[in-house]
Design a protein around this motif. Structure first.
Motif, short mmCIF file in Angstrom:
data_model
loop_
_atom_site.label_atom_id
_atom_site.label_comp_id
_atom_site.label_asym_id
_atom_site.label_seq_id
_atom_site.Cartn_x
_atom_site.Cartn_y
_atom_site.Cartn_z
N LEU A 125 0.85 -1.18 0.00
CA LEU A 125 0.00 0.00 0.00
C LEU A 125 0.89 1.24 0.00
O LEU A 125 1.92 1.26 0.67
CB LEU A 125 -0.91 0.02 1.23
N TYR A 126 0.47 2.26 -0.74
CA TYR A 126 1.27 3.46 -0.90
C TYR A 126 0.53 4.69 -0.39
O TYR A 126 -0.70 4.74 -0.40
CB TYR A 126 1.63 3.66 -2.37
N PRO A 127 1.26 5.71 0.07
CA PRO A 127 0.62 6.96 0.46
C PRO A 127 -0.24 7.51 -0.68
O PRO A 127 0.18 7.52 -1.83
CB PRO A 127 1.81 7.89 0.76
N GLY A 128 -1.44 7.93 -0.33
CA GLY A 128 -2.34 8.47 -1.33
C GLY A 128 -3.36 7.49 -1.85
O GLY A 128 -4.17 7.83 -2.72
N GLU A 129 -3.39 6.27 -1.32
CA GLU A 129 -4.46 5.33 -1.67
C GLU A 129 -5.64 5.55 -0.71
O GLU A 129 -5.46 5.93 0.45
CB GLU A 129 -3.97 3.90 -1.57
N ILE A 130 -6.84 5.29 -1.21
CA ILE A 130 -8.06 5.46 -0.43
C ILE A 130 -8.71 4.10 -0.19
O ILE A 130 -8.81 3.28 -1.10
CB ILE A 130 -9.06 6.40 -1.14
N ILE A 131 -9.16 3.90 1.05
CA ILE A 131 -9.87 2.68 1.44
C ILE A 131 -11.26 3.08 1.96
O ILE A 131 -11.38 3.84 2.92
CB ILE A 131 -9.13 1.93 2.57
N GLY A 132 -12.31 2.57 1.31
CA GLY A 132 -13.67 2.86 1.74
C GLY A 132 -14.21 1.80 2.68
O GLY A 132 -13.86 0.62 2.58
N SER A 133 -15.09 2.20 3.58
CA SER A 133 -15.64 1.31 4.60
C SER A 133 -16.77 0.42 4.09
O SER A 133 -17.10 -0.59 4.70
CB SER A 133 -16.19 2.13 5.77
N GLY A 134 -17.36 0.80 2.98
CA GLY A 134 -18.64 0.22 2.61
C GLY A 134 -19.75 0.99 3.31
O GLY A 134 -19.53 1.85 4.17
N THR A 135 -20.98 0.67 2.95
CA THR A 135 -22.14 1.46 3.35
C THR A 135 -22.62 1.14 4.76
O THR A 135 -22.78 -0.03 5.12
CB THR A 135 -23.29 1.23 2.36
N VAL A 136 -22.85 2.19 5.54
CA VAL A 136 -23.40 2.02 6.88
C VAL A 136 -24.84 1.52 6.78
O VAL A 136 -25.51 1.72 5.75
CB VAL A 136 -23.34 3.37 7.65
N GLY A 137 -25.33 0.87 7.83
CA GLY A 137 -26.71 0.40 7.84
C GLY A 137 -27.70 1.52 7.55
O GLY A 137 -27.57 2.60 8.12
N THR A 138 -28.66 1.27 6.69
CA THR A 138 -29.67 2.21 6.16
C THR A 138 -29.08 3.20 5.18
O THR A 138 -29.80 4.10 4.71
CB THR A 138 -30.43 3.02 7.25
N GLY A 139 -27.81 3.04 4.79
CA GLY A 139 -27.10 4.09 4.06
C GLY A 139 -27.26 4.14 2.57
O GLY A 139 -26.41 4.73 1.88
N CYS A 140 -28.34 3.57 2.02
CA CYS A 140 -28.57 3.67 0.57
C CYS A 140 -30.02 3.34 0.27
O CYS A 140 -30.72 2.72 1.08
CB CYS A 140 -27.63 2.75 -0.20
N ILE A 141 -30.48 3.71 -0.92
CA ILE A 141 -31.86 3.45 -1.31
C ILE A 141 -32.09 1.96 -1.51
O ILE A 141 -33.17 1.44 -1.20
CB ILE A 141 -32.21 4.25 -2.58
N LEU A 142 -31.09 1.26 -2.03
CA LEU A 142 -31.21 -0.19 -2.22
C LEU A 142 -31.62 -0.87 -0.93
O LEU A 142 -32.47 -1.76 -0.93
CB LEU A 142 -29.87 -0.77 -2.71
N GLU A 143 -31.04 -0.45 0.17
CA GLU A 143 -31.34 -1.05 1.46
C GLU A 143 -32.69 -0.57 2.01
O GLU A 143 -33.46 -1.35 2.57
CB GLU A 143 -30.22 -0.72 2.46
N LEU A 144 -32.97 0.73 1.84
CA LEU A 144 -34.21 1.28 2.38
C LEU A 144 -35.43 0.80 1.62
O LEU A 144 -36.51 0.62 2.21
CB LEU A 144 -34.15 2.82 2.31
N GLY A 145 -35.27 0.60 0.32
CA GLY A 145 -36.38 0.21 -0.52
C GLY A 145 -37.01 1.41 -1.21
O GLY A 145 -37.06 2.51 -0.65
N THR A 146 -37.46 1.22 -2.44
CA THR A 146 -38.01 2.34 -3.21
C THR A 146 -39.37 2.81 -2.70
O THR A 146 -39.86 3.85 -3.14
CB THR A 146 -38.11 1.97 -4.70
N GLU A 147 -39.96 2.05 -1.77
CA GLU A 147 -41.19 2.56 -1.14
C GLU A 147 -40.87 3.70 -0.17
O GLU A 147 -41.74 4.51 0.16
CB GLU A 147 -41.94 1.44 -0.41
N VAL A 148 -39.62 3.77 0.28
CA VAL A 148 -39.17 4.87 1.14
C VAL A 148 -38.75 6.06 0.30
O VAL A 148 -39.09 7.21 0.59
CB VAL A 148 -38.00 4.42 2.04
N HIS A 149 -38.00 5.79 -0.77
CA HIS A 149 -37.59 6.86 -1.69
C HIS A 149 -37.27 6.26 -3.05
O HIS A 149 -36.64 5.19 -3.13
CB HIS A 149 -36.36 7.62 -1.16
N CYS A 150 -37.68 6.93 -4.09
CA CYS A 150 -37.39 6.45 -5.44
C CYS A 150 -35.90 6.62 -5.74
O CYS A 150 -35.17 7.30 -5.02
CB CYS A 150 -38.22 7.21 -6.47
#
Length: 307
Positions: free
Chosen positions: A257-282
């Motif tokens: 690993l080198y300086p300047g690389e980015i590591i993402g955590s992945g999505t927190v619980g409830t953190g996207c529409i896919l998880e919430l469902g389109t009945e909550v938001h389109c």
């Protein structure tokens, strides 16, 4: 310390240090060239450069290289990282997203932290417009935290990983869910579902600023996402299943690993529409305003537009 990258009124782009008084210091100008113009170069010698940067914290308006925040434009703090890996580290998100697709939890998820590489050349920043991918009708946001590597290392142990982390920032892993689903049925991806944009910012907060908030395998920081002013997602980074140390151990196994690389955590619980469902938001549409807010990491705002 809060590190930024910003554009001046004359169009020049510089790395900077943000002060609590709504001032931004041009690191290169304020130190007569001792510190580099770009944050990616600053990270190459982050330990030494942090000591120099710390001496600038008492600067005030009128000092060399100090600019009011209103006179400059913040862009992505690391506009072109060396790479971007995104993990899948929050159990609630994985479970809920799979349940919404009629799928059971994967036992192997509990064995190793997994990640994919995304497009490090498509990084967006605060206030940037995000083009809705042509042909996609399922555009989504993903509420995440990212860490930035500040020291080179290979085969890093989880318990020593912190010394390789420079700091943390907000990350929005934009996702075209229809592209992602189609592609991953083939057994590869989610490349085209992700490669059009990833937002980070507004600043990178050095790791010491979160030290007193350690909780579980993460930090006790609230994570929120709003669309057009409506709160849709709310979680806490302390609920993460895999620590950033465990992620770095996995990412660096047999790999440097080198300086300047980015590591993402992945999505927190409830953190996207896919998880919430389109009945909550389109799914997101052109004209939508998406705002992420995470304790101490700031506010990251973007708008969706047609390409």
């Amino acid at each position: 310390m809060r590190f930024v990258t910003f554009e001046k009124s004359d169009g020049t782009v510089r790395s900077g240090l943000m002060l609590a008084t709504e001032l931004v210091i041009d690191l290169n100008e304020a130190t007569n060239g001792r510190l580099p113009e770009k944050l990616i170069d600053f990270l190459e010698q982050s330990e030494e450069n942090l000591k120099i940067a710390a001496q600038l914290l008492q600067h005030t308006l009128g000092d060399r290289g100090v600019y009011p925040l209103n006179d400059i434009r913040l862009i992505a703090p690391l506009p072109v990282p060396k790479s971007f890996r995104d993990f899948y580290a929050f159990e609630q998100h994985v479970k809920s997203a799979r349940e919404n697709r009629g799928l059971k939890m994967i036992p192997e998820w509990y064995e190793i932290p997994v990640f994919y590489f995304s497009n490090h050349l498509a990084i967006k920043g605060p206030e940037d417009k995000i083009s809705k991918p042509v042909g996609s009708n399922m555009l989504d946001y993903e509420l995440e935290v990212a860490c930035v590597i500040g020291k080179q290392g290979k085969n890093i142990r989880a318990d020593e990983a912190e010394e390789y982390i420079f700091g943390y920032c907000i990350l929005n892993d934009w996702s075209a869910r229809d592209f992602q689903r189609q592609e991953m049925k083939v057994g590869l991806g989610p490349a085209k579902g992700k490669d059009f944009a990833t937002s980070i910012g507004p600043w990178i907060l050095t790791k010491d600023e979160l030290e007193n908030l350690k909780s579980g395998k993460g930090f006790d920081i609230t994570m929120k996402a709003k669309v057009n002013g409506v709160l849709l997602s709310e979680g806490n980074m302390k609920d993460i299943y895999y620590s950033f140390g465990e992620m770095l151990e996995r990412a660096s196994a047999g790999v440097t690993l080198y300086p300047g690389e980015i590591i993402g955590s992945g999505t927190v619980g409830t953190g996207c529409i896919l998880e919430l469902g389109t009945e909550v938001h389109c799914w997101l549409q052109p004209g939508d305003e998406v705002v992420f807010e995470i304790d101490r990491l700031g506010v990251l705002k973007n708008w969706i537009i047609n390409d």
